[in-house]
Write a protein that holds these residues in place. Sequence first.
Motif: not given
Lengths: 153, 267
Positions: B131-141, B157-160, B177-186
Amino acid sequence: MRIEYDYLAPDSINEIFDGLQLLRQFTGEAWARKNKQVLTEKGCVQKGKEILDTKPNEAATLEILASGFENSRRKVVILKAADASAIFKELIIYYGVLEIIRLIEKKTVKLGSHPKSITGQPIQNQMDQLRWPPDESISSSIPSRQYPFWKMQ
Amino acid sequence: MQVADAWLWSKYRDDEKLLQRFREFTDAKYDTRRGYYGKIGDRTVIKNCRIIKDAWIGSDAYLKGANKIKNITINSSPEAKTQIGEGCELVNGIIGSGCRIFYGVKAVRFVMGSNSQLKYGARLINSFLGDNSTISCCEVLNSLIFPAHEQHHNNSFLCAATVLGQSNMAAGATIGSNHNSRGADGELIAGRGFWPGLCVSLKHNSKFASFTLIAKGDFPAELNIPIPFSLLSNDVSNERLLLMPAYWFMYNMYALAQECDKVFQPR
């Protein structure tokens, strides 16, 4: 659902307790390293507490290193440990007093049931009595505090 | 579903018995059958939208120029109207009351809490935004974000990640930023008030206590910072990491007051 926005809440206060213990341990270890002493973990905590509480100038001369904070071989240096220790202790007291006030305000505590060891004026369920400073006219007579926590309410 | 429920679901992934009970709770409350018609509530306005399929939309919502709204529940009411604007593609999600989503937002497999905003090309994928959050211009996975999260500039956000709210993400910060596979493995777990500064790059799995402030820099290894209210900085020239506990109280009381002032304001 209640969302917690207060910076002092069970999560942060518990971390402060743990953090204070770690600061003492690392300070004791730094003292032992500098003076070539061998201390147990408990001894380090005791020595660190003594230094942080009573000899902040000595704490400033120590290189206080944390362990387990980074998965690398480089140093993790803790800065201004004595200042942090003093603030953490004050925060714990401040949070405890706030929670007691909140409990009293909920009227779940009867004033007559207070232990006799608690001195001072009885609380009449009015926050104004408890604000710091309670009144501008008397605030000049109260020594200034380094951290104006009352402004955070 | 509240963010705390999502935390329970995500925290105990190895407890098959618990997860099975959660599924049973959910199935007992909601129908698993397919083939329902979409619904649109009273006074809801829909104009210039291209595809709307399998959508349940509450009352008083305003949808204008969205590209695709598919398999979406939009909560909305007279007291908390939800608005969706131009260029949005929203698929497989639940949107809370009083939300605003506009200008090219892409959201897939997501939940948004009440009174939150997604805007200016933000991407929210496989994530729960509180709730009550704002995300703009970016990527959250792949993230679970508790209430009062603010993220305004290009960062990722590139990891879990599990972020416990009242958090700020400065421009250029990359988490995991150094996730090891194509998935969010961190995995990154941060307490309340997490605040990575400009261009902070956290490369690996890390854990932070409440109100950790991180100064600009690349942090090359896993971090575990258990002391709250600390400033963490990378002293590259001396090859060391610096930690100043209780920094907020010594030098940044204003920021602390600001973080704690993120109370709900009805729109």
